[in-house]
Design a protein around this motif. Structure first.
Motif, PDB file in Angstrom:
ATOM      1  N   ALA A 197      -7.828   7.358 -13.893  1.00  0.00           N
ATOM      2  CA  ALA A 197      -6.665   7.450 -13.002  1.00  0.00           C
ATOM      3  C   ALA A 197      -5.532   8.267 -13.606  1.00  0.00           C
ATOM      4  O   ALA A 197      -4.736   8.855 -12.889  1.00  0.00           O
ATOM      5  CB  ALA A 197      -6.163   6.053 -12.640  1.00  0.00           C
ATOM      6  N   ARG A 198      -5.406   8.301 -14.931  1.00  0.00           N
ATOM      7  CA  ARG A 198      -4.230   8.921 -15.539  1.00  0.00           C
ATOM      8  C   ARG A 198      -4.555  10.125 -16.413  1.00  0.00           C
ATOM      9  O   ARG A 198      -3.658  10.689 -17.022  1.00  0.00           O
ATOM     10  CB  ARG A 198      -3.473   7.880 -16.366  1.00  0.00           C
ATOM     11  CG  ARG A 198      -2.987   6.711 -15.533  1.00  0.00           C
ATOM     12  CD  ARG A 198      -1.985   5.893 -16.281  1.00  0.00           C
ATOM     13  NE  ARG A 198      -0.651   6.428 -16.139  1.00  0.00           N
ATOM     14  CZ  ARG A 198       0.149   6.118 -15.131  1.00  0.00           C
ATOM     15  NH1 ARG A 198      -0.252   5.324 -14.193  1.00  0.00           N
ATOM     16  NH2 ARG A 198       1.360   6.624 -15.069  1.00  0.00           N
ATOM     17  N   GLY A 204      -5.098  -2.652  -0.659  1.00  0.00           N
ATOM     18  CA  GLY A 204      -4.841  -1.484  -1.484  1.00  0.00           C
ATOM     19  C   GLY A 204      -6.117  -0.758  -1.872  1.00  0.00           C
ATOM     20  O   GLY A 204      -6.228   0.449  -1.729  1.00  0.00           O
ATOM     21  N   PRO A 235       4.098   7.043  -5.109  1.00  0.00           N
ATOM     22  CA  PRO A 235       4.323   7.757  -6.367  1.00  0.00           C
ATOM     23  C   PRO A 235       3.235   8.785  -6.663  1.00  0.00           C
ATOM     24  O   PRO A 235       3.486   9.762  -7.354  1.00  0.00           O
ATOM     25  CB  PRO A 235       4.285   6.660  -7.419  1.00  0.00           C
ATOM     26  CG  PRO A 235       4.251   5.377  -6.702  1.00  0.00           C
ATOM     27  CD  PRO A 235       3.920   5.618  -5.296  1.00  0.00           C
ATOM     28  N   PHE A 270      -4.706   0.602  -8.610  1.00  0.00           N
ATOM     29  CA  PHE A 270      -3.550  -0.087  -9.179  1.00  0.00           C
ATOM     30  C   PHE A 270      -2.948   0.726 -10.331  1.00  0.00           C
ATOM     31  O   PHE A 270      -1.734   0.785 -10.490  1.00  0.00           O
ATOM     32  CB  PHE A 270      -3.960  -1.471  -9.672  1.00  0.00           C
ATOM     33  CG  PHE A 270      -4.178  -2.450  -8.559  1.00  0.00           C
ATOM     34  CD1 PHE A 270      -3.154  -3.257  -8.108  1.00  0.00           C
ATOM     35  CD2 PHE A 270      -5.411  -2.553  -7.936  1.00  0.00           C
ATOM     36  CE1 PHE A 270      -3.342  -4.154  -7.080  1.00  0.00           C
ATOM     37  CE2 PHE A 270      -5.620  -3.450  -6.906  1.00  0.00           C
ATOM     38  CZ  PHE A 270      -4.576  -4.251  -6.470  1.00  0.00           C
ATOM     39  N   ARG A 326       7.081  16.584 -13.322  1.00  0.00           N
ATOM     40  CA  ARG A 326       7.966  17.197 -12.334  1.00  0.00           C
ATOM     41  C   ARG A 326       8.895  18.182 -13.030  1.00  0.00           C
ATOM     42  O   ARG A 326       9.255  17.978 -14.194  1.00  0.00           O
ATOM     43  CB  ARG A 326       8.800  16.089 -11.671  1.00  0.00           C
ATOM     44  CG  ARG A 326       8.334  15.783 -10.279  1.00  0.00           C
ATOM     45  CD  ARG A 326       8.723  14.377  -9.905  1.00  0.00           C
ATOM     46  NE  ARG A 326       7.755  13.430 -10.432  1.00  0.00           N
ATOM     47  CZ  ARG A 326       8.078  12.423 -11.245  1.00  0.00           C
ATOM     48  NH1 ARG A 326       9.307  12.241 -11.621  1.00  0.00           N
ATOM     49  NH2 ARG A 326       7.147  11.615 -11.671  1.00  0.00           N
ATOM     50  N   GLN A 361       0.808  -1.204   0.000  1.00  0.00           N
ATOM     51  CA  GLN A 361       0.000   0.000   0.000  1.00  0.00           C
ATOM     52  C   GLN A 361       0.848   1.263   0.000  1.00  0.00           C
ATOM     53  O   GLN A 361       0.645   2.171  -0.776  1.00  0.00           O
ATOM     54  CB  GLN A 361      -0.775   0.001   1.296  1.00  0.00           C
ATOM     55  CG  GLN A 361      -2.203   0.251   1.151  1.00  0.00           C
ATOM     56  CD  GLN A 361      -2.834  -0.036   2.488  1.00  0.00           C
ATOM     57  OE1 GLN A 361      -2.617   0.715   3.421  1.00  0.00           O
ATOM     58  NE2 GLN A 361      -3.543  -1.122   2.588  1.00  0.00           N
ATOM     59  N   LYS A 372      -3.153   3.993 -10.746  1.00  0.00           N
ATOM     60  CA  LYS A 372      -2.547   5.166 -10.150  1.00  0.00           C
ATOM     61  C   LYS A 372      -1.144   4.886  -9.647  1.00  0.00           C
ATOM     62  O   LYS A 372      -0.279   5.747  -9.657  1.00  0.00           O
ATOM     63  CB  LYS A 372      -3.393   5.612  -8.961  1.00  0.00           C
ATOM     64  CG  LYS A 372      -4.208   6.858  -9.155  1.00  0.00           C
ATOM     65  CD  LYS A 372      -4.785   7.180  -7.795  1.00  0.00           C
ATOM     66  CE  LYS A 372      -5.631   8.405  -7.762  1.00  0.00           C
ATOM     67  NZ  LYS A 372      -6.301   8.481  -6.453  1.00  0.00           N
ATOM     68  N   ALA A 373      -0.941   3.653  -9.164  1.00  0.00           N
ATOM     69  CA  ALA A 373       0.310   3.312  -8.507  1.00  0.00           C
ATOM     70  C   ALA A 373       1.473   3.193  -9.485  1.00  0.00           C
ATOM     71  O   ALA A 373       2.628   3.240  -9.084  1.00  0.00           O
ATOM     72  CB  ALA A 373       0.141   2.002  -7.752  1.00  0.00           C
ATOM     73  N   ARG A 383       2.337  14.742 -11.784  1.00  0.00           N
ATOM     74  CA  ARG A 383       2.839  14.591 -13.141  1.00  0.00           C
ATOM     75  C   ARG A 383       3.675  15.819 -13.560  1.00  0.00           C
ATOM     76  O   ARG A 383       3.562  16.880 -12.973  1.00  0.00           O
ATOM     77  CB  ARG A 383       1.686  14.362 -14.120  1.00  0.00           C
ATOM     78  CG  ARG A 383       0.628  15.409 -14.099  1.00  0.00           C
ATOM     79  CD  ARG A 383      -0.360  15.073 -15.187  1.00  0.00           C
ATOM     80  NE  ARG A 383      -0.834  13.692 -15.057  1.00  0.00           N
ATOM     81  CZ  ARG A 383      -2.034  13.386 -14.560  1.00  0.00           C
ATOM     82  NH1 ARG A 383      -2.837  14.328 -14.169  1.00  0.00           N
ATOM     83  NH2 ARG A 383      -2.407  12.149 -14.478  1.00  0.00           N
ATOM     84  N   ARG A 436       2.629   1.759  -3.120  1.00  0.00           N
ATOM     85  CA  ARG A 436       1.778   2.156  -4.210  1.00  0.00           C
ATOM     86  C   ARG A 436       1.321   3.604  -4.095  1.00  0.00           C
ATOM     87  O   ARG A 436       1.100   4.277  -5.068  1.00  0.00           O
ATOM     88  CB  ARG A 436       0.581   1.227  -4.296  1.00  0.00           C
ATOM     89  CG  ARG A 436       0.287   0.920  -5.714  1.00  0.00           C
ATOM     90  CD  ARG A 436      -0.731  -0.155  -5.946  1.00  0.00           C
ATOM     91  NE  ARG A 436      -0.627  -1.316  -5.140  1.00  0.00           N
ATOM     92  CZ  ARG A 436      -1.541  -1.593  -4.216  1.00  0.00           C
ATOM     93  NH1 ARG A 436      -2.521  -0.772  -3.983  1.00  0.00           N
ATOM     94  NH2 ARG A 436      -1.444  -2.700  -3.548  1.00  0.00           N
ATOM     95  N   ARG A 466      -8.563   1.387 -10.302  1.00  0.00           N
ATOM     96  CA  ARG A 466      -8.086   2.755 -10.308  1.00  0.00           C
ATOM     97  C   ARG A 466      -6.843   2.884  -9.421  1.00  0.00           C
ATOM     98  O   ARG A 466      -5.845   3.504  -9.802  1.00  0.00           O
ATOM     99  CB  ARG A 466      -9.193   3.665  -9.787  1.00  0.00           C
ATOM    100  CG  ARG A 466      -9.014   5.120 -10.042  1.00  0.00           C
ATOM    101  CD  ARG A 466     -10.269   5.819  -9.593  1.00  0.00           C
ATOM    102  NE  ARG A 466     -10.387   5.771  -8.142  1.00  0.00           N
ATOM    103  CZ  ARG A 466     -10.079   6.784  -7.343  1.00  0.00           C
ATOM    104  NH1 ARG A 466      -9.648   7.911  -7.841  1.00  0.00           N
ATOM    105  NH2 ARG A 466     -10.210   6.668  -6.038  1.00  0.00           N
ATOM    106  N   GLU A 518       4.355   7.809 -12.985  1.00  0.00           N
ATOM    107  CA  GLU A 518       4.242   8.618 -14.201  1.00  0.00           C
ATOM    108  C   GLU A 518       5.519   8.540 -15.035  1.00  0.00           C
ATOM    109  O   GLU A 518       5.479   8.545 -16.265  1.00  0.00           O
ATOM    110  CB  GLU A 518       4.011  10.089 -13.828  1.00  0.00           C
ATOM    111  CG  GLU A 518       2.696  10.373 -13.137  1.00  0.00           C
ATOM    112  CD  GLU A 518       1.558  10.443 -14.123  1.00  0.00           C
ATOM    113  OE1 GLU A 518       1.814  10.743 -15.308  1.00  0.00           O
ATOM    114  OE2 GLU A 518       0.407  10.181 -13.727  1.00  0.00           O
TER     115      GLU A 518
END
Lengths: 332, 289
Positions: B103-104, B285, A13, B173, A20, A7, B175-176, A18, A10, B171, B179
């Protein structure tokens, strides 16, 4: 369990937003992507989901509402008679029927008892899991997963068989313990014992979700926090109340709401265990009631009106849930 | 680890009591499943014994034989498997795309959509049986394979009902996935769809497994729709219907019911054991995100 660490890994990040500033991506490329991002691609990705949900969820909800305002019985279904708009007549008929109120109150009470029992059992066992070594923990985990995996219909048949007046072991054991009243006792004959029997099955198959989720939540609490509290001389109860409970609250909200939703719409268990709603409908809940009205007596409008009432009740639960999420500062 | 769990350590007699309780509870929780399998293997005379024993001296396959000789039982089993399989694959793919979108990407109505997905999770599927029935009847007139009495009428609703939860869960997963990885992929010249299917999809796969548990179960367990939508074409029935055959007015065939229940439960049990770890971490999660 790796849930805790996974957790954190995850979630980390997500903090780095977005684009940076130090990123090596050329500015042109990045802004180009940003521009495209805001336009069509997400909708393209969403299209299949929206088509399915629109056609098979939103439209049926609209239809449900519509039918509840029409006269819709076997004659209209087969095209033998025109459908006529009834306004609130169906609702008036429904609300004027004492059986409806009976069933509605029974549904709410039954769901409430199911939710409270499921949460109590699930949370107690989650705490128990943190207190035992690997082997008892694995045994309990596996047993719970087994109960969880069991389809509602087979769970129902097995529980009915366990409590069978002639061939079931439960009555025998109760008699053996000196409760001679249970000799050939039929659990499904009496209204309350029939509801109790369904309650046992519902708790049995739904506590594992609560247990596993709460257990994962407890394990995710960093040990340093608990350690620090213990070093400061806090009692176990104090640690629970002031450290663990607040950290577990989001998880408790989720499992509570999920349990409310599941237990409010129990159908299979009632239908199978009490043979379609119990003797003279004594074990009917709203779901079964709507089904019987629509498919057994072809009163589709009344069945739909019951469906609308159920939808509205669950919508209210959802709104409370959303408020709770918002108050926790959850970003969507 | 154990030395750091100061506050959770308890004194020895209490720990033994706790472990005994845990084992006892495990036994009670597992008992119904044990009784189901045991009863399925009991010979015919023994299952009707009014003095049921928690073991059997002469296990027999008679009940299973009766179940499989039951007309079309194998077919019902395959139907159930087919329905659940299509629902799992279709909802996983559709949910993956939708979860990636929410999510992205940032776009108008994103938050509204998310709230709608959340609300959609709460819709009681049972309440929609009536309009679903008419929808399937009407669809069947124009689109073959999805009308009443077809497996499509069981598949479509379950895709719709498992989607909102699947999107919500996936969502987290999606997101994790950092980028930076996406940016790097584009730098290396990957196209958007290449990134989607060859990089993002494998990374999110554990989440898809956890999600598919829920869609599999909802489709495999379906009783109401199978009962309401498959009216006359019994060759398109699913397992729950096959189970009901053994409930008889002149006395239930408990051996047959328990054997059929065993056959119906085993695939889910196997599935659960296989994905157990991922399910637990997936839940951890999803709940947090």
């Amino acid at each position: 369990m790796s849930a805790g660490t996974a957790q954190h890994a995850r979630r980390a990040p997500a903090k780095g937003r977005r684009s940076r500033p130090g990123s090596t991506v050329p500015a042109g490329r990045r802004s180009g992507k940003g521009a495209r991002r805001g336009t069509w691609t997400p909708w393209l990705y969403l299209a299949p989901a929206l088509v399915v949900l629109g056609g098979l969820l939103v439209y049926p909800i609209y239809q449900l509402g519509l039918i509840s305002f029409l006269e819709y019985t076997q004659a209209q279904v087969s095209g033998g008679a025109p459908t006529t708009f009834q306004g609130f007549a169906n609702y008036a008929e429904l609300f004027g029927d004492s059986e409806f109120w009976n069933v509605a109150v029974a549904t709410l009470l039954f769901a409430a008892v199911c939710v409270v029992s499921t949460l109590a059992v699930g949370c107690a066992l989650a705490v128990l899991l943190t207190r035992v070594r690997a082997i008892p923990r694995l045994a309990l985990m596996l047993a719970a997963l087994g109960a969880w995996a069991t389809p509602a219909i087979t769970g129902s048949t097995v529980w009915v068989f366990l409590f069978d007046p002639d061939f079931g072991p439960v009555n025998k054991v109760l008699v053996w313990f000196g409760l001679s009243g249970f000799e050939n006792y039929s659990w499904t004959y009496d209204r309350y014992s029939a509801f109790a029997l369904v309650l046992f099955e519902v708790v049995w198959c739904s506590f594992p979700f609560v247990m596993v989720t709460v257990y994962a939540g407890i394990r995710a609490i960093p040990t340093e926090v608990l350690e620090a509290a213990a070093l400061d001389g806090a009692s176990t109860w104090r640690i629970w109340r002031t450290v663990m409970a607040p950290m577990l609250r989001p998880i408790l909200v989720v499992v509570t709401i999920q349990s409310i939703i599941w237990d409010f719409k129990v159908f299979t268990q009632i239908y199978v265990m009490t043979n379609g709603g119990g003797i003279a409908g004594q074990n009917m809940v709203l779901n079964v009631y709507a089904y019987q009205k629509a498919f057994a007596s072809s009163q589709y409008s009344l069945g739909s009106a019951i469906g609308v009432v159920m939808l509205l009740i669950l919508l209210a639960v959802t709104l409370v849930y959303l408020r709770l999420l918002r108050r926790q500062g959850e970003e969507l | 680890m154990s030395h750091s769990r100061v506050s959770l350590r308890i004194r020895r007699p209490w720990r033994f009591a706790a472990e005994a309780t845990a084992l006892l509870v495990a036994a009670v929780v597992a008992f119904p499943l044990y009784w189901m399998v045991l009863s399925a293997f009991k010979p015919e005379g023994e299952i009707q014994s009014t003095e049921p024993r928690p073991w059997t001296g002469s296990p027999s396959l008679d009940s299973f034989r009766r179940v499989f000789q039951q007309e079309d039982f194998g077919r019902y089993f395959l139907n159930s498997l087919f329905v659940a399989g299509v629902v799992v694959v279709a909802s996983a793919l559709i949910a993956f795309l939708a979860a990636t979108a929410v999510a992205r990407f940032t776009f108008r109505f994103r938050t509204t959509l998310l709230i709608m997905f959340l609300v959609a999770q709460m819709v009681p599927i049972e309440a929609l049986t009536i309009p679903m029935f008419f929808l399937m009847r009407d669809l069947g007139e124009s689109v073959p394979g999805v009308g009443l009495n077809t497996l499509g009428s069981l598949i479509l609703p379950h895709i719709a009902f498992s989607l909102p939860f699947a999107i919500w869960m996936l969502r987290g997963f999606v997101k994790a996935v950092p980028e930076a990885l996406e940016e790097a992929a584009y730098l290396d010249g990957a196209s958007r769809s290449r990134f989607l299917w060859q990089i993002l999809f494998p990374l999110v796969f554990p989440g898809l497994v956890a999600t598919s548990v829920f869609s599999f179960i909802s489709a495999w367990n379906d009783f109401l729709f199978a009962k309401s939508f498959i009216i006359s074409a019994t060759e398109n029935s699913t397992l729950p219907m096959a189970l009901l055959v053994f409930f008889k007015d002149e006395g239930n065939d408990w051996g047959g019911i328990m054997a059929a229940s065993t056959v119906m439960t085993i695939p889910v049990l196997i599935f659960f054991v296989l994905v157990q770890r991922r399910l637990v971490s997936g839940l951890g999660g999803a709940v947090k995100d």
